[in-house]
Design a protein around this motif. Sequence first.
Motif, short mmCIF file in Angstrom:
data_model
loop_
_atom_site.label_atom_id
_atom_site.label_comp_id
_atom_site.label_asym_id
_atom_site.label_seq_id
_atom_site.Cartn_x
_atom_site.Cartn_y
_atom_site.Cartn_z
N LYS A 188 49.90 47.17 6.11
CA LYS A 188 49.48 48.54 5.79
C LYS A 188 49.90 49.48 6.93
O LYS A 188 50.44 50.56 6.68
CB LYS A 188 47.97 48.61 5.59
CG LYS A 188 47.47 48.07 4.27
CD LYS A 188 45.95 48.22 4.17
CE LYS A 188 45.43 47.82 2.81
NZ LYS A 188 43.95 47.99 2.71
N HIS A 189 49.63 49.06 8.15
CA HIS A 189 50.01 49.90 9.28
C HIS A 189 51.52 50.06 9.35
O HIS A 189 52.03 51.16 9.58
CB HIS A 189 49.48 49.31 10.59
CG HIS A 189 49.64 50.23 11.76
ND1 HIS A 189 50.86 50.44 12.38
CD2 HIS A 189 48.74 51.00 12.43
CE1 HIS A 189 50.71 51.30 13.36
NE2 HIS A 189 49.43 51.66 13.42
N TRP A 190 52.25 48.98 9.15
CA TRP A 190 53.71 49.03 9.20
C TRP A 190 54.25 50.02 8.18
O TRP A 190 55.10 50.87 8.49
CB TRP A 190 54.28 47.63 8.94
CG TRP A 190 55.78 47.58 8.99
CD1 TRP A 190 56.57 47.44 10.10
CD2 TRP A 190 56.68 47.70 7.88
NE1 TRP A 190 57.90 47.46 9.75
CE2 TRP A 190 57.99 47.62 8.38
CE3 TRP A 190 56.48 47.87 6.51
CZ2 TRP A 190 59.11 47.70 7.56
CZ3 TRP A 190 57.59 47.95 5.69
CH2 TRP A 190 58.90 47.86 6.22
N SER A 191 53.76 49.94 6.95
CA SER A 191 54.24 50.81 5.89
C SER A 191 53.88 52.27 6.15
O SER A 191 54.71 53.17 5.97
CB SER A 191 53.64 50.37 4.54
OG SER A 191 53.97 51.25 3.51
N LEU A 192 52.64 52.52 6.59
CA LEU A 192 52.23 53.90 6.87
C LEU A 192 52.98 54.47 8.07
O LEU A 192 53.39 55.63 8.07
CB LEU A 192 50.72 53.95 7.11
CG LEU A 192 50.12 55.33 7.35
CD1 LEU A 192 50.47 56.31 6.23
CD2 LEU A 192 48.60 55.23 7.51
N GLN A 193 53.17 53.65 9.09
CA GLN A 193 53.94 54.08 10.25
C GLN A 193 55.36 54.46 9.85
O GLN A 193 55.89 55.49 10.29
CB GLN A 193 53.96 52.97 11.31
CG GLN A 193 54.89 53.21 12.48
CD GLN A 193 54.46 54.32 13.42
OE1 GLN A 193 53.33 54.81 13.35
NE2 GLN A 193 55.34 54.71 14.32
N ARG A 194 56.01 53.66 9.01
CA ARG A 194 57.37 53.96 8.55
C ARG A 194 57.37 55.27 7.75
O ARG A 194 58.28 56.10 7.90
CB ARG A 194 57.91 52.82 7.71
CG ARG A 194 58.25 51.57 8.48
CD ARG A 194 59.44 51.80 9.43
NE ARG A 194 60.67 52.07 8.69
CZ ARG A 194 61.54 53.03 8.98
NH1 ARG A 194 61.31 53.84 10.01
NH2 ARG A 194 62.64 53.18 8.26
N ALA A 195 56.36 55.44 6.90
CA ALA A 195 56.27 56.68 6.13
C ALA A 195 56.20 57.89 7.05
O ALA A 195 56.86 58.92 6.82
CB ALA A 195 55.05 56.63 5.21
N CYS A 196 55.40 57.78 8.10
CA CYS A 196 55.25 58.89 9.05
C CYS A 196 56.54 59.13 9.84
O CYS A 196 56.93 60.28 10.06
CB CYS A 196 54.10 58.60 10.00
SG CYS A 196 52.46 58.62 9.22
N GLU A 197 57.19 58.05 10.26
CA GLU A 197 58.44 58.19 11.00
C GLU A 197 59.51 58.89 10.17
O GLU A 197 60.22 59.79 10.65
CB GLU A 197 58.95 56.81 11.43
CG GLU A 197 58.12 56.14 12.51
CD GLU A 197 58.53 54.70 12.76
OE1 GLU A 197 58.10 54.13 13.76
OE2 GLU A 197 59.28 54.13 11.93
N VAL A 198 59.65 58.47 8.91
CA VAL A 198 60.67 59.06 8.05
C VAL A 198 60.33 60.51 7.73
O VAL A 198 61.21 61.38 7.68
CB VAL A 198 60.85 58.23 6.76
CG1 VAL A 198 61.85 58.90 5.82
CG2 VAL A 198 61.31 56.81 7.09
N GLN A 199 59.04 60.82 7.54
CA GLN A 199 58.64 62.20 7.30
C GLN A 199 59.00 63.08 8.49
O GLN A 199 59.52 64.19 8.33
CB GLN A 199 57.15 62.29 7.00
CG GLN A 199 56.67 63.74 6.79
CD GLN A 199 55.26 63.83 6.27
OE1 GLN A 199 54.87 63.11 5.36
NE2 GLN A 199 54.46 64.72 6.84
#
Length: 253
Positions: A188-199
């Motif tokens: 969950k953290h990995w996916s949310l972190q990636r979402a934030c990085e790409v945003q």
Amino acid sequence: MATAVLRNSRMSEAEWQARQELAACYRVFAMLGWDESIYNHITVKVPEEDDAFLINPFGLHFSEVKASNLVKIDIDGNKLDDNPYPVNLAGFVQHSLFHRHLPDAHAIAHTHTTAGMAVASLEGGLQPTNFYAANWVGQIAYHDFEGVTVRAEEGERLLEHLGDKRVMLLRNHGILVMGRTLPEAFVKHWSLQRACEVQMATMAMGKPLTIPPEVIAVHQRDISKASAPGGPGKADFDAMVRRVDKIDPSWRD
């Protein structure tokens, strides 16, 4: 030898396994750059002991955490072992609250990553503008910043704002994720972190494209079909632990 004595005389096999998995997770977070000096926390409940959980020793970097130096405390903050390290009050107050009131919050991770804090500090928070963000539309709770989390009275509002969700962006603060297992919390953290990085990267270039709600619905319906076997995050977590082992396997001690 000292580690073996500690393991055999003072804890169950289930607790030792939980300690090793949690220590590995701290090393994974450090390897991925999700550490923040000696701050932030990942906790897990002690198996077969609902009122106890493991937390990092305050004063050590994530890369220094080992199975044997994790601190065992109860949900009232009492230390349950003779670990010489203290516990960060900010970590105890927040994590004990969720461990106490949420039976499915077996593992909890809170970080101050640059991307996570940036998106948590942005009006509108996470936007439906990339693959990973589409995973989380409608599934993220938000809680306004009230200062460092050291006051128990903030707990009522944290629980109210979390509701039935298990991922939260703490506004102006960072990421908070919970899982029924530690690998689930990790992914969950990995996916949310990636979402934030790409945003962050997308918004730096210009106006992002927004994914239509009907496409997000299809994405969330079908995303499990692209998951590896073993339970949520298990294969992902195991792969990261293998990488950590190549760097330093001392987390096992």
